[in-house]
Design a protein around this motif. Sequence first.
Motif, short mmCIF file in Angstrom:
data_model
loop_
_atom_site.label_atom_id
_atom_site.label_comp_id
_atom_site.label_asym_id
_atom_site.label_seq_id
_atom_site.Cartn_x
_atom_site.Cartn_y
_atom_site.Cartn_z
N THR A 24 -9.65 12.23 -0.70
CA THR A 24 -10.69 11.89 0.25
C THR A 24 -10.63 10.41 0.65
O THR A 24 -11.58 9.88 1.21
N THR A 25 -9.53 9.75 0.32
CA THR A 25 -9.42 8.35 0.73
C THR A 25 -8.18 8.15 1.63
O THR A 25 -7.35 9.04 1.75
N TYR A 26 -8.14 7.00 2.24
CA TYR A 26 -7.03 6.72 3.16
C TYR A 26 -6.71 5.23 3.10
O TYR A 26 -7.39 4.46 2.42
N GLY A 27 -5.70 4.85 3.83
CA GLY A 27 -5.34 3.44 3.87
C GLY A 27 -4.06 3.24 4.63
O GLY A 27 -3.58 4.14 5.33
N LYS A 28 -3.53 2.05 4.50
CA LYS A 28 -2.27 1.71 5.15
C LYS A 28 -1.46 0.99 4.07
O LYS A 28 -1.99 0.07 3.44
N ILE A 29 -0.23 1.42 3.85
CA ILE A 29 0.57 0.82 2.79
C ILE A 29 0.79 -0.66 3.10
O ILE A 29 1.52 -1.01 4.02
N ARG A 30 0.14 -1.51 2.32
CA ARG A 30 0.24 -2.96 2.54
C ARG A 30 1.45 -3.55 1.83
O ARG A 30 2.12 -4.44 2.33
N ALA A 31 1.69 -3.05 0.62
CA ALA A 31 2.85 -3.50 -0.15
C ALA A 31 3.25 -2.40 -1.10
O ALA A 31 2.45 -1.54 -1.45
N MET A 32 4.51 -2.44 -1.49
CA MET A 32 5.06 -1.36 -2.30
C MET A 32 6.02 -1.95 -3.32
O MET A 32 6.80 -2.85 -2.99
N PHE A 33 5.93 -1.47 -4.58
CA PHE A 33 6.79 -1.99 -5.65
C PHE A 33 7.42 -0.83 -6.40
O PHE A 33 6.81 0.23 -6.53
N ASP A 34 8.63 -1.06 -6.91
CA ASP A 34 9.26 -0.01 -7.71
C ASP A 34 8.81 -0.13 -9.16
O ASP A 34 7.95 -0.95 -9.49
N ASP A 35 9.40 0.72 -10.03
CA ASP A 35 8.97 0.74 -11.43
C ASP A 35 9.36 -0.53 -12.18
O ASP A 35 8.89 -0.75 -13.28
N LYS A 36 10.20 -1.34 -11.59
CA LYS A 36 10.57 -2.61 -12.23
C LYS A 36 9.82 -3.79 -11.60
O LYS A 36 10.14 -4.94 -11.84
N GLY A 37 8.85 -3.45 -10.76
CA GLY A 37 8.02 -4.49 -10.16
C GLY A 37 8.66 -5.17 -8.96
O GLY A 37 8.16 -6.19 -8.48
N ARG A 38 9.77 -4.63 -8.48
CA ARG A 38 10.43 -5.23 -7.33
C ARG A 38 9.83 -4.72 -6.03
O ARG A 38 9.50 -3.55 -5.91
#
Length: 365
Positions: free
Chosen positions: A285-299
């Motif tokens: 029930t929520t939404y948004g816009k992907i502002r930033a994205m990181f992988d499992d190593k924090g990159r």
Amino acid sequence: VTVRELAELLRVPPNVVMAELLKRGVLATINQTVPSEVALQVAEALGFLAEIKKEEEETLEEEIPDHWEKLPRPPIVVVMGHVDHGKTTLLDTIRKTNVAEREKGGITQHIGASVVQLPDGRKITFLDTPGHEAFTSLRARGAQITDIAVLVVAADDGVMPQTVEAINHARAFNVPIIVAVNKIDKPGADPQRVRRELSELGLIPEEWGGDTIFVDVSAKTGQNVETLLEYILLLAEILELKARVEGPAKGTVIESKLDKQRGPVATLIVQEGTLKVGDPVVAGTTYGKIRAMFDDKGRKLNSAGPSTPVEVLGFEELPMAGDTFIVVEDEKKARQIAEIRKQKKEQQEKLSRGLMLEDVFKKIE
Ligand code: GDP
Ligand code: MG
């Protein structure tokens, strides 16, 4: 229940309830009592509105064209087994075995899932969630994300209650099992006994003519852990795991938390398509816009394809683990879909409250 109470219960103006009652031949004023059966019919009639809204939501969610090619994707794996049989140790060792990571000196940060890359480039995604949770809570809202279960059984302990439970869970959700017979470095280890005990439960080793892969490992020393990874990939190949890489992303929320500085932070697993920074997204029930994205190593990442776990910023509110997410055309549409879903959820809650009230009235009568 009076007309007023029913209206309050369903959060609609009393005249809406009166109109519904009239349709059923009941002429009632606001303070008049409505028979519980009629009240239920009215509630159902308003529940019918929820059905119409569902259609609206579906038309908002665009049909994803199916002309995109499906390509092989990394398997998503969960580790299960009895307590202390070595699940955590195995996951830690697997992450350290990750050659690419060692070369880059990357530090695994905790996001609920991690990707292991073999020297030849092939990848496996491991969920940190204990197996039973991955199946039950994450699946509760309709998402099936696990492809393969690694069943860890300590060779010095054999099959224990949670081993059986794990097998039952994997079977209930139709997830194939690979057995990792662990702690083979220990003096009291008896890997053959594990095979015998599991055979009795229907997991018959390939070497005995069955179809279950058994790998003897030591999570502690790392012995045979790479062989285990090879077998996971072999099984993935047999399962022909595929996903479309192009087009809007779809997947599942596996974790979420509120960060004081960054706001809602969610870990998503992309299951179809490619998720990109800037994508408008709906989850539950929520939404948004992907502002930033990181992988499992924090990159930092700009895009993530199928089977990739990513930590994302940009949701307006916290999505729930197990929610599915979808990328839509624009943020306005994302907000609309989330709104409709929210209303629908509230209405369902209202209806179930109404039903509860109905039970109470039955008891009184
Ligand atoms: P979990 O409860 O299944 O996550 O089990 P853990 O990974 O926490 O392991 C329980 C204990 O067994 C720890 O003390 C580990 O060090 C130990 N252990 C795990 N794997 C091995 C192994 O392959 N060999 C030996 N000797 N000990 C192990
Ligand atoms: Mg553990």
